[in-house]
Design a protein around this motif. Structure first.
Motif, short mmCIF file in Angstrom:
data_model
loop_
_atom_site.label_atom_id
_atom_site.label_comp_id
_atom_site.label_asym_id
_atom_site.label_seq_id
_atom_site.Cartn_x
_atom_site.Cartn_y
_atom_site.Cartn_z
N ARG B 194 -30.34 0.42 -41.22
CA ARG B 194 -30.82 0.16 -39.87
C ARG B 194 -30.08 1.02 -38.86
N LEU B 195 -30.83 1.64 -38.00
CA LEU B 195 -30.27 2.33 -36.84
C LEU B 195 -31.01 1.78 -35.63
N HIS B 196 -30.35 1.83 -34.48
CA HIS B 196 -30.96 1.21 -33.31
C HIS B 196 -30.68 2.03 -32.05
N PHE B 197 -31.73 2.40 -31.37
CA PHE B 197 -31.61 3.12 -30.10
C PHE B 197 -31.80 2.11 -28.98
N HIS B 198 -30.80 2.00 -28.12
CA HIS B 198 -30.78 0.91 -27.14
C HIS B 198 -31.65 1.22 -25.93
N ASN B 301 -37.59 3.28 -23.67
CA ASN B 301 -37.99 2.63 -24.93
C ASN B 301 -36.79 2.36 -25.83
N GLU B 302 -36.84 1.19 -26.45
CA GLU B 302 -35.83 0.80 -27.44
C GLU B 302 -36.48 0.99 -28.81
N ARG B 303 -35.73 1.44 -29.79
CA ARG B 303 -36.37 1.70 -31.09
C ARG B 303 -35.42 1.37 -32.23
N THR B 304 -35.99 0.76 -33.26
CA THR B 304 -35.21 0.42 -34.45
C THR B 304 -35.73 1.24 -35.62
N PHE B 305 -34.81 1.78 -36.39
CA PHE B 305 -35.17 2.64 -37.51
C PHE B 305 -34.75 1.92 -38.78
N ARG B 306 -35.70 1.61 -39.62
CA ARG B 306 -35.46 0.76 -40.77
C ARG B 306 -35.65 1.50 -42.08
N ASP B 307 -34.86 1.10 -43.06
CA ASP B 307 -35.06 1.52 -44.46
C ASP B 307 -35.21 3.03 -44.59
N THR B 308 -34.32 3.73 -43.95
CA THR B 308 -34.40 5.19 -44.01
C THR B 308 -33.88 5.68 -45.35
N ARG B 309 -34.62 6.60 -45.95
CA ARG B 309 -34.18 7.25 -47.18
C ARG B 309 -34.25 8.75 -46.95
N VAL B 310 -33.21 9.43 -47.38
CA VAL B 310 -33.14 10.87 -47.16
C VAL B 310 -32.94 11.54 -48.51
N ILE B 318 -31.78 18.97 -46.48
CA ILE B 318 -32.65 17.79 -46.51
C ILE B 318 -34.05 18.22 -46.93
N THR B 319 -34.58 17.56 -47.94
CA THR B 319 -35.91 17.93 -48.41
C THR B 319 -36.96 16.89 -48.03
N ALA B 320 -36.53 15.67 -47.77
CA ALA B 320 -37.52 14.66 -47.36
C ALA B 320 -36.84 13.53 -46.61
N ILE B 321 -37.59 12.95 -45.67
CA ILE B 321 -37.11 11.77 -44.95
C ILE B 321 -38.24 10.75 -44.94
N GLU B 322 -37.86 9.53 -45.24
CA GLU B 322 -38.84 8.45 -45.20
C GLU B 322 -38.21 7.31 -44.40
N SER B 323 -39.00 6.69 -43.52
CA SER B 323 -38.40 5.70 -42.64
C SER B 323 -39.48 4.86 -41.96
N ARG B 324 -39.05 3.72 -41.41
CA ARG B 324 -39.95 2.86 -40.64
C ARG B 324 -39.41 2.72 -39.24
N HIS B 325 -40.19 3.04 -38.24
CA HIS B 325 -39.70 3.01 -36.87
C HIS B 325 -40.46 1.95 -36.07
N VAL B 388 -29.05 10.87 -39.02
CA VAL B 388 -29.32 11.17 -40.43
C VAL B 388 -28.47 12.37 -40.87
N ILE B 389 -28.49 13.43 -40.07
CA ILE B 389 -27.73 14.64 -40.41
C ILE B 389 -26.24 14.31 -40.56
N ASP B 390 -25.70 13.56 -39.59
CA ASP B 390 -24.26 13.29 -39.63
C ASP B 390 -23.87 12.36 -40.77
N ILE B 391 -24.68 11.33 -40.97
CA ILE B 391 -24.33 10.39 -42.04
C ILE B 391 -24.42 11.11 -43.39
N CYS B 392 -25.46 11.92 -43.57
CA CYS B 392 -25.59 12.67 -44.82
C CYS B 392 -24.43 13.66 -44.96
#
Ligand SMILES: Cc1cc2nc3c(=O)[nH]c(=O)nc-3n(C[C@H](O)[C@H](O)[C@H](O)COP(=O)(O)OP(=O)(O)OC[C@H]3O[C@@H](n4cnc5c(N)ncnc54)[C@H](O)[C@@H]3O)c2cc1C
Lengths: 303, 822
Positions: B194-198, B301-310, B318-325, B388-392
């Protein structure tokens, strides 16, 4: 953002103001710098029927101090900015720490020390500072004059010992009794999110040093309870001991549980306690350096 | 490169003024306190509005009694939401069903959906009288449970708007490339739960202000208002109020900032207009207070990023990103659900990733409606990508600079087509990184940081790369709603010679501090070869100038492209008319004419005969001394030009096509130390490097960069529209919402790169939103400082308190803000 209707009066003397307030009834309020009262009126959280303006009463704006450093007298209408620029503040840097860091320039140019102590805002900067010294409030009311120790004056959040129509005339601050050769140093540090916001937590420290030993000390926390908190446990950790990293840290640690803060946008309760600890430690260190004669400028922490 | 993206021919005119830091024309009046803001208008007979607002986030209005208020001294009229609802149609919804079924009226009708929602308007002779009377309104509410979290809003079974039957506003799947294939071949797969933009806002110096006058004599509505996208607002107001577009007149002069937040103030415009009509056409004024602005104008806008897979290859590419926003648009969509597509302008950010699958949904909640806040919708997504870039990078042990270099789109690949068909016009992110690293002293910091960490200090350095996509293609609205009648992008301008030969420019944009008068004058000065001081640019916006188009406004980083292209086109048209006219007047061949400034001001000169005619003479010939002018000399010296950006409607099925014309970039680096005792994050060093193509006015660009940087640092560390669980806004004044001030600002070092856009006549790119670069950058630096302590930066907003809580609850991921590393 406009206040409801009210009548505006100017008093020529404090005595006259006291009589006016008594006659106008309990919804009449004295007005000093207006920096607490007017914002509340604009938000319609306060709706006085009458305002008695003290700003035109002559002779209420001054900072007087005897050269032996014994006693400082502040007229109730003295603005924060005047105090920051005063000789007393140069001599007692804890006053400068406090006065120069209240709100922003406009607030310091308008707001008064008398209004601050009368307001008794839990996050106000003056009370914790003044409490580290021996401070009395000289009041004048319909029934005459009286003097109340500051520690007995602040009863609760926004609540003081002032009776109906009673006004603050003067604030008298004295250095606590000390022997020749003992040196006093004080410091006040607040952590504020930015200039116009009251402190998240603050610490006021006054030390009396005999050589390297802390002979006497007062430590107060601001903004972490309904009224300023004296952390005696922290003081005990220092009293009679040499100031070392260990004793200072022990004192700071003892301050952690001193407050009973409310969580709000400034921070969680746990954080405020942790912050107070850090501020106490810094304030002790600076007070000690000042007691030893060093010039140390303090800025609040802004974050 | 798609075929519609043809490189544009460069300007034939001189380039004397464009590119210079010409002093802003606006400054003289603004610095003297002579700016004219809406509140400065004092119209005869003006009435004043005070709104009665809900203290509840979600409640049924059981009863509302305004009798006492109606009878209070000075009160002209009191309108309740239910009364207003009978006078208007609900506002248009941009989105399709289910969000399209939401009924949005100017005030709450039978239910309130957010704290601060207006339920009645008290209109009186003075604002004081209106405020006194408003206190007499009695509203009984039956409180309902509030939904303040978008994910909960979609799952808890609650329904805020019965007409729509769901809290879902819009959802869609954005899939490009071969995502599953990329995951199956991946050397590393990294997951982020989970990531969250306030939520934060813009706090313009000037709040919303409306004066409306509904003149019964001609059934025309006159607005003086600081709405920053009036062409859009009147398209909402016309059907709601049941009047033709041409009956709505809109004027602004100076505006004290908008940052997009003022785009959605049209519900208040509607109420003021209705109140004016109810009061026999007297002007009705509403001046928003700061608390009203904080609670009930618009938030970002506030946004939550769920179940991200990189998916990454062995080199950290990075070859692929999958996520739910999941986007939270607050109580009413208004400008939404456009934000559900706008982010896709920067789908892969600055990176080459080809395979992406993003499920995007948007929900209503019991919070203030959102508005297109500076960096709108793209910044949330770019922040996500930077996390994503930094965590990876941290996971794989690849330093932040290197991680980015391995993934950046290369300058040699420009113009670059993204997996969803957007065309990045130009740019060199690696070069920007080099400039920024030099300015901050990257290598020295590396050793200083290593040393500080040995002493137990928490210190980190971080990079934020961000794109400021500008000049949007409204065709993207059709990806949201195939029936949306919008596409392309345009702006209009008019350049004329007035009767005495003055050069007068009108533009369709709505400047709020961006210096449009200045840059427009620079462009005209170059075309006509005169001094910018000789060019009068009319301040503000006015529908009655008849220059605007349906896209006119100031939003979406575009003036340098759309506005200036329109000005340039109009000036060129005028020049060609002047040339024909001068050739007649001087008996000269057009080829021999030279434009310039002579002893009698701006003039056209015949280089053969040496004779010249000044602008007064030319204007005089057409306007007041025109006997003998040949009938076929068809000139008006009053030239309007509309610039249309070269767009096509995107492929709606594939969600594919070019969504924006230009891509300015920002690369920032920050060094941050977290005090071990107070937990206060302090910025020790900060660098901002920008690239917005050809710079029209360097001083203005710098100003925009510094302003956007301050705004972003504020968002990252101070500014937070936080709600409690009951839907109370906890930051409704500047005691709790902390707009950044000089005291909190670090010193900014500024660097610059110029990659001209091949798609604009002047090589310029729109800029000014800054893509919230500092939010990414501050988070990156905090992440670097905290990685070794085991903390993952999961929220875009971080304070001393949240750092303290993260560090003191290590090992217990509380799922909020910073979390422990999993
Ligand atoms: C934006 C802003 C930021 C601020 N930040 C801070 C801060 O960081 N720290 C801080 O300490 N304060 C802060 N303040 C408050 C400021 O210090 C005020 O000056 C102070 O609280 C009240 O003083 P005043 O003279 O303005 O009093 P007023 O507002 O005029 O009065 C305050 C109250 O005291 C009563 N009163 C005033 N004078 C007397 C008197 N002589 N006798 C009896 N009753 C009296 C009034 O009736 C009223 O109830 C801030 C204020 C603002 C507006």
């Amino acid at each position: 953002m406009h206040p409801g209707p009210f009548r505006y009066h100017r008093a020529a003397s404090l005595e006259e103001a006291a009589v006016m307030l008594q006659q106008l009834g309990e919804d009449a309020r004295p007005l000093a710098g207006g920096q607490s009262l007017v914002p509340l009126m604009k938000l319609r959280l306060a709706g006085p029927t009458d305002l008695v303006d003290l700003a035109f009463v002559p002779g209420l704006s001054y900072v007087r101090h005897e050269d032996d450093g014994g006693e400082i007298r502040f007229g109730a209408l003295t603005r924060h900015a005047e105090i920051a620029d005063s000789g007393a503040a140069a001599r007692f840097p804890i006053l400068h720490d406090c006065a120069a860091g209240i709100g922003d320039v406009q607030v310091r140019n308008r707001g008064t020390i008398g209004g601050s102590v009368a307001e008794a805002d839990p996050s106000g900067d003056w009370a914790p500072v003044l409490l580290t010294h021996v401070t009395e409030i000289r009041c004048v009311g319909p029934g005459g004059e009286r003097t109340v120790a500051l520690r007995d004056f602040i009863l609760d959040a926004y609540t003081t010992a002032l009776g109906p129509g009673e006004l603050v005339r003067e604030i008298v601050m004295r250095a606590p009794p000390h022997e020749d050769g003992e040196r006093i140093g004080g410091a006040y540090i607040a952590a504020k999110r930015c200039a116009q916001v009251y402190a998240t937590a603050s610490a006021a420290v006054r030390l009396t040093l005999a050589g390297d030993v802390c002979r006497d000390v007062a430590i107060y926390l601001g903004a972490v309870a309904l009224t300023p908190v004296e952390v005696t446990a922290a003081a005990e950790a220092l009293r009679g001991r040499a100031l070392t990293r260990e004793t200072i840290e022990a004192a700071a640690d003892a301050a952690r549980s001193g407050g009973d803060p409310q969580p709000d946008m400034r921070g969680s309760a746990e954080y405020k306690c942790a912050l107070a600890t850090a501020l106490v430690k810094r304030a002790i260190e600076i007070a000690a350096r000042r007691a030893r004669g060093e010039q140390v400028e303090v800025s609040h922490e802004y974050a | 490169m798609t075929e519609e993206q043809k490189t544009v021919a460069k300007s034939p005119g001189s380039n004397r003024w464009v590119g210079q830091s010409v002093a802003r024309k606006e400054e003289a009046r603004l610095l003297r306190g002579q700016g004219k803001f809406v509140d400065d208008y004092r119209l005869q007979g003006t009435l004043h509005v005070k709104f009665v607002r809900s203290a509840y986030a979600h409640a049924r209005i059981a009863s509302i009694d305004v009798e006492q208020a109606r009878n209070a001294p000075g009160v002209a009229v009191v309108l309740t939401g239910a009364e207003v609802a009978k006078l208007v149609q609900p506002f248009i919804e941009i989105g399709p069903d289910p969000g399209g079924k939401i009924l949005d009226y100017p005030m709450a009708v039978d239910k309130v959906h957010f704290q601060g929602e207006p339920v009645a308007a008290v209109v009186a002779e003075s604002i004081e009288a209106a405020e006194d009377a408003a206190e007499l309104a009695r509203v009984d509410y039956e409180s309902l449970p509030a939904v303040v979290d978008a994910e909960e809003a979609l799952t808890d079974g609650s329904v805020l708007h019965p007409s729509s039957g769901t809290n879902l506003v819009w959802q869609g799947e954005f899939e490009y490339g071969d995502v599953d294939g990329a995951f199956s071949k991946a050397a590393h797969v990294i997951e982020i739960d989970r990531l969250h933009f306030h939520r934060f806002s813009s706090t313009p110096l000037e709040n919303n202000v409306v004066i409306a006058q509904w003149d019964a004599s001609d059934n025309q509505i006159y607005f003086w208002c600081n709405n920053s996208f009036p062409a859009f607002a009147i398209q909402f107001l016309s059907p709601a109020l049941g009047v033709g577009i041409d009956q709505i007149h809109f004027q602004s002069h100076d505006i004290g900032g908008s940052f997009g937040i003022k785009i959605t103030n049209y519900p208040y415009m509607a109420v003021c207009a209705l109140a004016s009509r109810a009061c026999g056409g007297r002007p009705v004024k509403w001046v928003e207070t700061r608390t009203e602005h904080m609670t009930a104008s618009a938030h970002g806008n506030e946004r939550t990023f769920r179940d991200t897979r990189v998916a990454l290859d062995g080199d950290g590419v990075i070859t692929a990103i999958e996520s739910r926003h999941i986007d939270d648009c607050g109580a009413y969509p208004r400008y939404e659900p456009l934000g559900c597509i706008i982010w896709a302008q920067v789908l892969p950010g600055a990176y080459r990733v080809q395979n992406m699958r993003i499920h995007f949904s948007q929900a209503v909640t019991n919070k203030c409606p959102v508005g297109p806040n500076r960096g709108y919708s793209r910044m949330q997504h770019l922040w996500f990508l930077e996390r994503v870039i930094d965590i990876c990078g941290h996971r794989l042990g690849i330093p932040a600079d290197e991680m980015r270099l391995r993934n950046y789109i290369k300058s040699s690949e420009m113009p670059y087509t993204t997996p969803n068909g957007c065309v990045y016009d130009s740019g060199d992110y690696a070069a920007m990184q080099r400039i920024a690293k030099d300015l901050i002293g990257w290598d020295e910091w590396q050793s200083k940081i290593a040393e500080a960490r040995r002493q137990g200090r928490l210190i980190g350095i971080g990079i934020g790369t961000t794109l400021d996509s500008g000049t949007n293609n409204f065709g993207q609205s059709q990806i949201i709603n195939p029936r949306a009648p919008y596409s392309g992008q345009s702006e209009g301008a008019n350049v004329k010679l007035d009767i005495y030969g003055e050069i007068v420019v009108s533009i369709g944009s709505v400047p709020q501090g961006q210096g449009h008068e200045t840059t427009a004058a620079q462009v005209v000065a170059d075309v006509l070869n005169v001094h910018p001081d000789m060019v009068k640019v009319r301040p503000g916006f006015d529908t009655d100038r008849n220059v605007h188009t349906g896209h006119s406004g100031t939003y979406a980083s575009q003036f340098a492209v759309t506005g200036l292209s329109a000005v340039h086109g109009a000036a060129a048209k005028l020049k060609s008319e002047l040339s024909r006219l001068a050739s007649f007047a001087l008996g000269a061949n057009e080829d021999d004419l030279e434009f310039g400034v002579g002893t009698q001001g701006p003039e056209v000169k015949d280089n053969k005969s040496g004779k010249s005619i000044n602008y007064w003479g030319l204007a005089n010939l057409v306007n007041v001394n025109n006997a003998g002018l040949p009938p076929d000399l068809d000139v008006t010296l009053n030239c309007r030009y509309v610039y249309r950006a070269p767009f096509k409607v995107p492929d709606i099925q594939r969600k594919y096509g070019n969504l924006t014309l230009t891509y300015a970039a920002q690369l920032h680096i920050a060094v941050i130390e977290i005090d071990r005792e107070t937990y206060i994050p302090k910025i020790l060093g900060y660098v901002a490097v920008d690239d917005c193509g050809r710079v029209v006015n360097p001083a203005i660009v710098r100003g925009q960069v510094f302003g956007a940087t301050a705004h972003g640092i504020g968002a990252a560390l101070y500014e937070d529209c936080r709600y409690d669980e009951a839907g109370n806004l906890l930051a409704s004044t500047f005691s709790d919402y902390i707009p950044i001030t000089a005291l909190n600002m670090p010193r900014i070092r500024y660097g610059h790169l110029e990659s001209p856009s091949p798609f604009s006549y002047n090589g310029a790119k729109g800029m000014g939103e800054g893509g919230a670069a500092p939010v990414h950058t501050v988070c990156a630096a905090l992440q670097d400082a905290l990685w070794s302590s085991g903390v993952i930066v999961k929220d875009s907003h971080n304070t001393a308190d949240s750092v303290f809580r993260a560090l003191s609850t290590l090992g217990l991921d509380r799922g909020q803000g910073l979390g422990a590393r999993d």
